[in-house]
Design a protein around this motif. Structure first.
Motif, short mmCIF file in Angstrom:
data_model
loop_
_atom_site.label_atom_id
_atom_site.label_comp_id
_atom_site.label_asym_id
_atom_site.label_seq_id
_atom_site.Cartn_x
_atom_site.Cartn_y
_atom_site.Cartn_z
N MET A 1 -52.56 19.03 16.86
CA MET A 1 -53.53 18.90 15.71
C MET A 1 -53.12 19.90 14.63
SD MET A 1 -57.33 19.05 16.25
CE MET A 1 -57.73 21.09 16.21
N LEU A 2 -53.14 21.23 15.22
CA LEU A 2 -53.07 22.06 14.00
C LEU A 2 -51.59 22.13 13.32
CD1 LEU A 2 -54.96 24.60 12.94
CD2 LEU A 2 -53.42 25.88 14.39
N ILE A 3 -50.51 21.70 13.91
CA ILE A 3 -49.28 21.63 13.18
C ILE A 3 -49.25 20.33 11.98
CG2 ILE A 3 -46.69 21.37 13.49
CD1 ILE A 3 -47.16 23.10 16.02
N SER A 4 -50.01 19.41 12.87
CA SER A 4 -49.94 18.20 12.07
C SER A 4 -51.02 18.52 10.62
CB SER A 4 -50.54 17.17 12.61
OG SER A 4 -50.90 15.98 11.84
N ALA B 1 -44.06 18.91 18.61
CA ALA B 1 -44.36 19.21 17.22
C ALA B 1 -43.09 19.19 16.32
CB ALA B 1 -44.46 20.96 17.45
N GLU B 2 -42.05 19.43 16.89
CA GLU B 2 -40.81 19.09 16.10
C GLU B 2 -40.80 17.52 15.55
OE1 GLU B 2 -38.65 20.87 14.47
OE2 GLU B 2 -37.14 19.76 14.05
N SER B 3 -40.76 16.86 16.53
CA SER B 3 -40.39 15.09 16.35
C SER B 3 -41.46 14.50 15.91
CB SER B 3 -39.67 14.80 17.74
OG SER B 3 -40.78 14.39 18.69
N TYR B 4 -42.92 14.88 16.24
CA TYR B 4 -43.95 13.97 15.82
C TYR B 4 -44.92 14.75 15.03
CZ TYR B 4 -47.02 10.09 16.02
OH TYR B 4 -47.61 8.89 15.93
N ALA B 5 -45.48 15.80 15.46
CA ALA B 5 -46.73 16.20 14.72
C ALA B 5 -46.51 16.85 13.36
CB ALA B 5 -47.31 17.44 15.53
N SER B 6 -45.18 17.31 13.06
CA SER B 6 -44.95 17.95 11.81
C SER B 6 -44.32 16.58 10.91
CB SER B 6 -43.65 18.78 11.87
OG SER B 6 -42.44 18.00 12.25
N LYS B 7 -44.36 15.48 11.25
CA LYS B 7 -44.15 14.21 10.29
C LYS B 7 -45.23 13.39 10.34
CE LYS B 7 -39.37 14.86 11.64
NZ LYS B 7 -38.65 14.58 12.93
N SER C 1 -51.19 12.27 15.71
CA SER C 1 -50.74 13.60 16.47
C SER C 1 -51.75 13.73 17.77
CB SER C 1 -50.63 14.66 15.37
OG SER C 1 -49.63 14.28 14.80
N ILE C 2 -52.83 13.74 17.55
CA ILE C 2 -54.04 14.26 18.59
C ILE C 2 -53.51 13.25 19.74
CG2 ILE C 2 -56.11 14.32 19.23
CD1 ILE C 2 -56.62 15.46 16.47
N PHE C 3 -53.41 12.12 19.42
CA PHE C 3 -53.20 11.08 20.50
C PHE C 3 -51.94 11.33 21.12
CE2 PHE C 3 -57.25 9.30 19.06
CZ PHE C 3 -57.92 8.68 20.31
N ASP C 4 -50.96 11.56 20.19
CA ASP C 4 -49.49 11.80 21.12
C ASP C 4 -49.62 12.75 21.84
OD1 ASP C 4 -46.77 11.19 20.58
OD2 ASP C 4 -46.85 13.61 20.42
N GLY C 5 -50.45 14.07 21.62
CA GLY C 5 -50.63 15.28 22.46
C GLY C 5 -51.32 14.77 23.57
N ILE C 6 -52.24 13.95 23.41
CA ILE C 6 -53.06 13.43 24.77
C ILE C 6 -52.11 12.60 25.52
CG2 ILE C 6 -54.89 12.07 25.60
CD1 ILE C 6 -56.58 12.99 22.92
N GLY C 7 -51.43 11.83 24.91
CA GLY C 7 -50.73 10.75 25.84
C GLY C 7 -49.43 11.67 26.44
N MET C 8 -48.79 12.31 25.79
CA MET C 8 -47.64 13.20 26.32
C MET C 8 -48.31 14.32 27.39
SD MET C 8 -44.81 12.97 25.45
CE MET C 8 -43.94 11.33 24.48
N GLY C 9 -49.45 14.75 27.07
CA GLY C 9 -49.92 15.79 28.11
C GLY C 9 -50.44 15.03 29.25
N LEU C 10 -50.98 13.82 29.26
CA LEU C 10 -51.41 13.05 30.48
C LEU C 10 -50.25 12.78 31.28
CD1 LEU C 10 -54.57 11.16 29.13
CD2 LEU C 10 -54.39 13.33 30.78
#
Lengths: 232, 323
Positions: free
Chosen positions: A54-57, A115-121, A127-136
Motif C-alpha cells: 500500500m505505502l509503496i504504491s 514491491a518491485e514488480s507490482y506495487a511500484s507500477k 496493490s493492496i489486493f495483490d498483497g492480500i492474495g500473495m500473503g494468503l
C-alpha cells in the motif's frame, strides 16, 4: 474490482509464492515445524506485505528510480519492526517459536518482489489486493506444509493429538530434511492437479474451437484434427 | 568362412555381464552375512525383518513402475539388493513396520523418484538407514544380544573413554571378528562379510580400489589420530582391530561404498573417493556425536561423486596438451 479478484486468484493459486514461484524458501523450510507456526509466519508476512504494498504504491511517483531499493527496504523494515513488537507483546509464545525469522521478514523476497514488480507500477487498491492474495497464498502454503509435517512428525495437528496413541512419530519430518521432502511432494501434487485440470479444460474447449474453425462435421474431432500444433 | 565376417562399428568386445547377473552375485555374496545374522540374532526374529525389507523393496518398485506405466525392472535384482542391504543395516530388534517404511523410502523416494536404477544420487539402502536413524533414534541405536541389551563394541569404547577408563576394557577382538557381539543384523561378523567380499572380488564385480583405499585410509587416520581422542597411544594393535572390525565399516566398505551407481567410474576417482570415505569415517567416529560414522560418510561421499568424476575425467588420447 474485477482486477482485485484476479489479483487474489493470482496470489492464491496461479502464482502461489510457495508452490509456484518458490519465493521465501528460507522461512518456508525453517518455521513450518507445526501448523500453528506456519499460520503465524504466513499472517505476519501478509500484514507486512499488504501495508508495504500500500505505502509503496502510494509513494511510487515520489520515490526516484535510482534509490528505489533502499526506499523499499526502509518501508518494509518499518512495518516488520511494528509487527515484531506487536507479536512480542500479544503472542509471546508464537514470537518465541518463530524467533529470528520475524526480523528476517525484511529480506523475504516475496515482499521485495511484489514491491518491485507490482506495487511500484500499479495503483493503490490493486496493490493492496495483490498483497492480500500473495500473503494468503504464502500463508496457505506454509500452513499446508506445517500440517503435513506436524501430522507425520509428531502425530498432531494444531497441537491436537489426531493419530492413535500407538503411532510412533517419524521425527525426521519436523527436522530440516522433512521440510524439503514435504515441500517437494506438495509441489509435485499441485503440479499434477493443475496439469489434469488444464487437460480437462482443453478437452472441454475443443469442440468450440472446432466450430470456430468451421469444421463442417465435428464428429471426427477427437484430437486427430489438431494433432501436433498444441502444446500440452 | 567369409560369411561369418561381420562388419560393424565398435565396441567389438562385449562382456557377458548383465545388471541381473551382477546383482544376483551381490545377493549371493551377501548370503553368508545374512545367514550368520539370522543365526546370531535368532531370538529376535531377524529373519522376519530381512524378509519384510526385501519383499517391501521389490513390491514398492513393482507397484510404482506399474502405476507410472514404466517398464517393470524387478527382475534385475537391484531392488532385492537394496532391501537385503537395508535389512542387514537394521538392528535386530527393529519392528517390522520400521523395515517397511525404510524400504519404501529407499525405493520410492531415493531411487524411483530420481529415475530408477542408475539415476539415484545416493545409495538407497544407506539413505533409508539414515532416514530411520534420524526418525527413530532410540529404536535404531538400542541393541540386544543374547537377550541382554548392551552397547555395541564401538559404543562401549566410546563410553569407556567418556568415563575416563581404559578405552579397550571389555572389548574382545575375537568376538568382533567372529560376530558374537551386538550390532545391526549384517555387520557383526567380519568373517561372513569378508567371504562375500572375496566372492565379489573373484567374480570381478568389485575391486580393491574403493574398498581397499577406504579401509587403509581409515586405518591410517586412526593410527595417527586415535591416540589423541581415545587415549590408547600412537599405535595399538587391539584398538586398530576393534575399530576396523567394529561397526558398519566392513559391510559399508565392501558392499555399499562400491555401489556402481553412486561411486565414481574413473580409476583415479575411485581412489580419491576411497580416501575421502576413510577420512570422513575417521572424523565422524573420533569427533562425531555417535560412535558410528560409516553410513553418513558414504552418503556424503555419494554426494561428492559428480565433483570427483569431473576432476578426474581422463583426457582422450591426442586431445589437448599439458597446460
Amino acid at each position: 474490482m474485477n482486477n482485485c479478484a484476479e489479483r487474489l486468484y493470482n496470489g492464491l493459486i496461479k502464482e502461489n509464492p510457495t508452490f509456484v514461484m518458490m519465493l521465501g524458501m528460507c522461512p518456508t523450510l525453517a518455521v513450518t515445524t507445526s501448523a500453528i507456526n506456519g499460520i503465524g509466519m504466513g499472517l505476519s508476512t501478509t500484514v507486512v506485505l499488504v501495508l508495504s504494498n500500500m505505502l509503496i504504491s502510494m509513494l511510487r511517483k515520489i520515490i526516484p528510480d535510482s534509490v528505489r531499493m533502499p526506499a523499499f527496504i526502509v518501508v518494509v523494515a518499518s512495518f516488520v519492526t511494528i509487527v515484531q513488537f506487536l507479536l512480542e507483546g500479544f503472542v509471546p509464545s508464537l514470537y518465541a517459536s518463530l524467533g529470528i525469522y520475524i526480523p528476517l521478514i525484511v529480506v523475504n523476497c516475496i515482499i521485495l518482489g511484489r514491491a518491485e514488480s507490482y506495487a511500484s507500477k500499479n495503483p493503490v487498491l490493486p496493490s493492496i489486493f495483490d498483497g492480500i492474495g500473495m500473503g494468503l497464498g504464502f500463508t496457505f502454503g506454509l500452513t499446508c506444509i506445517g500440517i503435513v509435517r506436524e501430522l507425520i512428525g509428531s502425530g498432531k495437528v494444531f497441537n491436537l493429538q489426531v493419530m492413535p496413541r500407538s503411532y510412533e512419530p517419524v521425527t525426521i519430518f519436523i527436522l530440516a530434511p522433512g521440510a524439503f521432502l514435504v515441500l517437494a511432494f506438495l509441489v509435485a501434487g499441485r503440479n499434477k492437479i493443475m496439469a489434469n485440470l488444464e487437460k480437462k479444460g482443453k478437452q472441454a474447449a475443443k469442440p468450440q474451437g472446432c466450430a470456430q474453425g468451421g469444421c463442417a462435421s465435428c464428429s471426427g474431432c477427437d484430437g486427430k484434427v489438431f494433432p501436433t500444433g498444441e502444446k500440452e | 568362412m567369409s560369411e561369418q565376417l561381420k562388419v560393424s562399428s565398435s565396441p567389438h568386445i562385449r562382456s557377458n555381464d548383465t545388471t541381473s547377473s551382477i546383482m544376483m552375485w551381490v545377493v549371493i555374496a551377501l548370503l553368508p552375512a545374512t545367514a550368520y545374522g539370522i543365526y546370531n540374532f535368532r531370538d529376535t526374529q531377524a529373519w522376519l525383518l530381512i524378509i519384510v525389507t526385501t519383499a517391501t523393496a521389490v513390491l514398492t518398485e513393482y507397484l510404482y513402475e506399474k502405476l507410472m506405466k514404466k517398464p517393470v525392472t524387478i527382475q534385475d535384482f537391484s531392488a532385492v539388493v537394496t532391501g537385503l542391504l537395508l535389512g542387514l543395516n537394521l538392528p535386530p530388534t527393529a519392528p517390522w513396520w520400521m523395515g517397511m517404511i525404510g524400504s519404501i523410502f529407499a525405493i520410492l523416494v531415493v531411487k524411483q523418484l530420481f529415475g530408477g536404477l542408475g539415476q539415484n544420487f545416493m545409495n538407497p539402502a544407506l539413505s533409508a538407514r539414515c532416514f530411520l536413524l534420524i526418525s527413530f533414534t532410540g529404536r535404531m541405536t538400542s541393541f540386544v544380544y543374547d537377550g541382554v541389551s548392551g552397547a555395541t563394541p564401538l559404543a562401549q569404547m566410546r563410553a569407556n573413554v567418556e568415563a575416563g577408563s581404559d578405552a579397550l576394557a571389555g572389548i574382545n577382538s575375537m568376538d568382533m571378528l567372529l560376530g558374537r557381539t551386538g550390532g545391526t543384523i549384517g555387520e557383526t561378523s567380519v568373517i561372513a562379510v569378508m567371504i562375500g567380499a572375496i566372492i565379489m572380488i573373484l567374480k570381478g564385480i568389485i575391486d580393491l580400489r574403493i574398498s581397499g583405499t577406504y579401509i587403509a585410509t581409515f586405518a591410517l587416520f586412526l593410527a595417527i589420530f586415535g591416540g589423541f581422542v581415545d587415549g590408547v597411544g600412537f599405535f595399538n594393535g587391539q584398538y586398530m582391530t576393534a575399530q576396523i572390525c567394529g561397526g558398519g565399516l566392513m559391510l559399508g566398505a565392501w558392499f555399499m561404498a562400491t555401489d556402481y551407481v553412486t561411486s565414481p567410474i574413473t580409476k583415479t576417482g575411485q581412489i580419491v573417493y576411497g580416501i575421502l570415505l576413510g577420512i570422513m569415517t575417521g572424523i565422524f567416529r573420533l569427533f562425531g556425536g555417535s560412535a558410528e560414522g560409516v553410513s553418513y560418510a558414504i552418503i556424503f561421499g555419494n554426494l561428492l561423486v559428480p565433483l570427483i568424476e569431473r576432476v578426474t575425467l581422463p583426457r582422450p588420447f591426442g586431445k589437448g596438451g599439458e597446460k
